[in-house]
Design a protein around this motif. Structure first.
Motif, PDB file in Angstrom:
ATOM      1  N   GLY A 109     -14.519 -21.886  -6.042  1.00 22.81           N
ATOM      2  CA  GLY A 109     -14.090 -22.442  -7.227  1.00 22.81           C
ATOM      3  C   GLY A 109     -14.038 -23.806  -7.768  1.00 22.81           C
ATOM      4  O   GLY A 109     -13.859 -23.923  -8.901  1.00 22.81           O
ATOM      5  N   LYS A 110     -14.728 -24.676  -7.114  1.00 22.76           N
ATOM      6  CA  LYS A 110     -14.691 -26.068  -7.219  1.00 22.76           C
ATOM      7  C   LYS A 110     -15.695 -26.253  -8.444  1.00 22.76           C
ATOM      8  O   LYS A 110     -15.030 -27.042  -9.482  1.00 22.76           O
ATOM      9  N   ILE A 111     -16.880 -25.604  -8.420  1.00 23.29           N
ATOM     10  CA  ILE A 111     -17.727 -26.018  -9.730  1.00 23.29           C
ATOM     11  C   ILE A 111     -17.272 -25.265 -10.794  1.00 23.29           C
ATOM     12  O   ILE A 111     -17.247 -25.912 -11.792  1.00 23.29           O
ATOM     13  N   SER A 141     -17.305 -15.362 -12.137  1.00 26.92           N
ATOM     14  CA  SER A 141     -16.066 -15.397 -12.082  1.00 26.92           C
ATOM     15  C   SER A 141     -15.436 -17.166 -12.459  1.00 26.92           C
ATOM     16  O   SER A 141     -16.092 -18.017 -12.314  1.00 26.92           O
ATOM     17  N   GLY A 142     -14.067 -16.983 -12.817  1.00 26.65           N
ATOM     18  CA  GLY A 142     -13.654 -18.459 -13.254  1.00 26.65           C
ATOM     19  C   GLY A 142     -13.166 -18.977 -11.939  1.00 26.65           C
ATOM     20  O   GLY A 142     -13.212 -18.513 -10.894  1.00 26.65           O
ATOM     21  N   ALA A 168     -10.294 -16.937  -9.962  1.00 26.06           N
ATOM     22  CA  ALA A 168     -10.797 -15.981  -9.195  1.00 26.06           C
ATOM     23  C   ALA A 168     -11.664 -16.366  -7.856  1.00 26.06           C
ATOM     24  O   ALA A 168     -11.684 -15.570  -6.715  1.00 26.06           O
ATOM     25  N   SER A 169     -12.514 -17.229  -8.150  1.00 26.51           N
ATOM     26  CA  SER A 169     -13.449 -17.588  -7.181  1.00 26.51           C
ATOM     27  C   SER A 169     -12.668 -18.181  -6.002  1.00 26.51           C
ATOM     28  O   SER A 169     -13.063 -17.786  -4.860  1.00 26.51           O
ATOM     29  N   ALA A 170     -11.751 -19.180  -6.237  1.00 25.87           N
ATOM     30  CA  ALA A 170     -10.651 -19.628  -5.381  1.00 25.87           C
ATOM     31  C   ALA A 170     -10.056 -18.596  -4.391  1.00 25.87           C
ATOM     32  O   ALA A 170     -10.114 -18.590  -3.035  1.00 25.87           O
ATOM     33  N   MET A 200     -14.935  -6.057 -11.468  1.00 28.80           N
ATOM     34  CA  MET A 200     -16.083  -5.540 -11.075  1.00 28.80           C
ATOM     35  C   MET A 200     -16.121  -6.119  -9.388  1.00 28.80           C
ATOM     36  O   MET A 200     -15.726  -6.927  -8.953  1.00 28.80           O
ATOM     37  N   LEU A 201     -16.377  -4.784  -8.578  1.00 29.67           N
ATOM     38  CA  LEU A 201     -16.245  -4.936  -6.939  1.00 29.67           C
ATOM     39  C   LEU A 201     -17.606  -4.331  -6.460  1.00 29.67           C
ATOM     40  O   LEU A 201     -18.203  -3.591  -7.385  1.00 29.67           O
TER      41      LEU A 201
END
Length: 119
Positions: free
Chosen positions: A28-30, A44-45, A48-50, A71-72
């Motif tokens: 999620g950092k980028i 993902s934002g 969600a990424s984190a 989406m999975l």
């Protein structure tokens, strides 16, 4: 990263496609940086990424708090194999490598990036 920020400030970036792995790419950092810079990006934002980095179930629940569709990828039991490609003008595949998680039930973020978690 410096070049990316300069290009953003110069108006050279319309949309980013963050195809990164590991810390900074999957945590999620980028995405957070791009949110701060107001850069449109795919996938993902930040939140969600984190969240899904370590907590897939919690991440899924959180994803549904932001929309009606998530989406999975289906879990398919089997061996985890990977093949890298090297080169630009004449790319060539590197050997096939099997990844065996040692410390986890399946190959996830921790199994991929924690030292000694996979062989």
């Amino acid at each position: 990263m410096r070049r990316f920020c300069v290009d953003v400030m110069d108006g050279e970036i319309d949309v980013a496609l963050p195809a990164l792995h590991g810390s900074f790419g999957e945590d999620g950092k980028i995405q957070g940086l791009m949110d701060c810079l107001r850069v449109l990006y795919a996938f993902s934002g930040c939140l969600a990424s984190a969240k899904t980095k370590d907590e897939l179930r919690d991440g899924i629940e959180e994803a549904f708090n932001h929309g009606n569709e998530v989406m999975l990828e289906e879990y398919i039991e089997g061996r985890e194999l990977t093949v890298a490609e090297m080169g630009n003008s004449e790319p060539r595949p590197l050997p096939v490598i099997e990844i065996i998680p040692k410390a986890f039930e399946w190959f996830d973020y921790k199994a991929k990036y924690e030292e000694g978690a996979s062989e």
